[in-house]
Design a protein around this motif. Structure first.
Motif, PDB file in Angstrom:
ATOM      1  N   GLU A 106       0.501  -0.845   0.264  1.00 46.39           N
ATOM      2  CA  GLU A 106      -0.117  -0.262   0.222  1.00 46.39           C
ATOM      3  C   GLU A 106       0.935   1.658   0.474  1.00 46.39           C
ATOM      4  O   GLU A 106       0.534   2.090  -0.776  1.00 46.39           O
ATOM      5  N   ALA A 114       2.398   2.061  -3.415  1.00 45.24           N
ATOM      6  CA  ALA A 114       1.485   2.292  -4.364  1.00 45.24           C
ATOM      7  C   ALA A 114       1.302   3.547  -3.787  1.00 45.24           C
ATOM      8  O   ALA A 114       1.096   4.585  -5.582  1.00 45.24           O
ATOM      9  N   THR A 115       0.864   3.926  -2.820  1.00 49.54           N
ATOM     10  CA  THR A 115       0.330   5.489  -2.688  1.00 49.54           C
ATOM     11  C   THR A 115       1.620   6.729  -3.329  1.00 49.54           C
ATOM     12  O   THR A 115       1.233   7.446  -3.668  1.00 49.54           O
ATOM     13  N   LYS A 116       2.653   5.778  -2.933  1.00 52.96           N
ATOM     14  CA  LYS A 116       3.841   7.099  -3.469  1.00 52.96           C
ATOM     15  C   LYS A 116       4.099   7.032  -5.220  1.00 52.96           C
ATOM     16  O   LYS A 116       4.663   8.295  -5.591  1.00 52.96           O
ATOM     17  N   MET A 117       3.802   5.772  -5.430  1.00 50.50           N
ATOM     18  CA  MET A 117       3.949   5.875  -6.876  1.00 50.50           C
ATOM     19  C   MET A 117       2.559   6.874  -8.267  1.00 50.50           C
ATOM     20  O   MET A 117       2.766   7.889  -8.444  1.00 50.50           O
ATOM     21  N   GLU A 118       1.494   6.748  -6.977  1.00 47.13           N
ATOM     22  CA  GLU A 118       0.382   7.643  -7.660  1.00 47.13           C
ATOM     23  C   GLU A 118       1.024   9.389  -7.079  1.00 47.13           C
ATOM     24  O   GLU A 118       0.519   9.965  -8.448  1.00 47.13           O
ATOM     25  N   GLU A 119       1.493   9.983  -5.741  1.00 47.75           N
ATOM     26  CA  GLU A 119       1.844  10.972  -6.355  1.00 47.75           C
ATOM     27  C   GLU A 119       2.761  10.814  -7.207  1.00 47.75           C
ATOM     28  O   GLU A 119       3.054  12.184  -7.726  1.00 47.75           O
ATOM     29  N   MET A 145       3.394  10.073  -9.951  1.00 45.67           N
ATOM     30  CA  MET A 145       2.720   9.260 -11.392  1.00 45.67           C
ATOM     31  C   MET A 145       1.946  10.708 -11.489  1.00 45.67           C
ATOM     32  O   MET A 145       1.316  10.706 -13.020  1.00 45.67           O
ATOM     33  N   ALA A 146       1.515  11.740 -10.626  1.00 44.01           N
ATOM     34  CA  ALA A 146       0.019  12.697 -10.913  1.00 44.01           C
ATOM     35  C   ALA A 146       0.814  13.903 -11.956  1.00 44.01           C
ATOM     36  O   ALA A 146      -0.132  13.836 -12.609  1.00 44.01           O
ATOM     37  N   LYS A 150       5.040  11.180 -15.616  1.00 46.14           N
ATOM     38  CA  LYS A 150       4.453   9.803 -16.856  1.00 46.14           C
ATOM     39  C   LYS A 150       5.501   9.938 -18.130  1.00 46.14           C
ATOM     40  O   LYS A 150       5.513   8.652 -18.708  1.00 46.14           O
TER      41      LYS A 150
END
Length: 130
Positions: free
Chosen positions: A82, A85-90, A92-93, A98
């Motif tokens: 988890e 995943a949250t760090k990757m979301e931040e 890739m924002a 990207k």
């Protein structure tokens, strides 16, 4: 040492001697096992032991499958922890991140394709050299 203790020790020794005599008589009556009989007994015992072992394993697996079938299956499977995943979301924002990720992925794919082509060329090459 009292008189009673001496009598008890004497009785124990007499019993031991009597049992040893009976065991020796029993050993004399038993036939000597030939090597063939030993091997046959070993094979038979091993076969029976193996059969019983696999029977028990099969039953245990069946019970396990039955128990698992009764349990509900989770619909969501997390392959990535988890916090990752949250760090990757931040990361890739942003649009720039990207683009970099896509660029790295493209370079990796091209390198893998080149590696596969080289391996195919090596396999086709004659064994004596190029």
């Amino acid at each position: 040492m009292g008189q009673r203790s001496v009598e008890t020790v004497k009785e124990i020794e007499e019993t031991r001697e009597r049992l040893e005599g009976k065991l020796l008589a029993l050993e004399e009556r038993m036939p000597v096992l030939t090597p063939v009989k030993r091997v046959a007994g070993l094979a038979l015992g091993g076969g029976m032991g193996g059969t019983i072992f696999w029977f028990v394993v099969k039953r245990a697996r069946a019970r396990k499958r039955k128990k698992q079938a009764a349990q509900p299956v989770n619909a969501v499977i997390n392959l990535v922890p988890e916090n990752v995943a949250t760090k990757m979301e931040e990361l890739m924002a942003g649009e720039r991140a990207k683009q970099w990720a896509l660029g790295f992925a493209a370079v990796w794919v091209l390198l893998k394709i080149a590696e596969i082509r080289q391996l195919r060329a090596l396999r086709r090459a004659p064994a004596g050299g190029i």
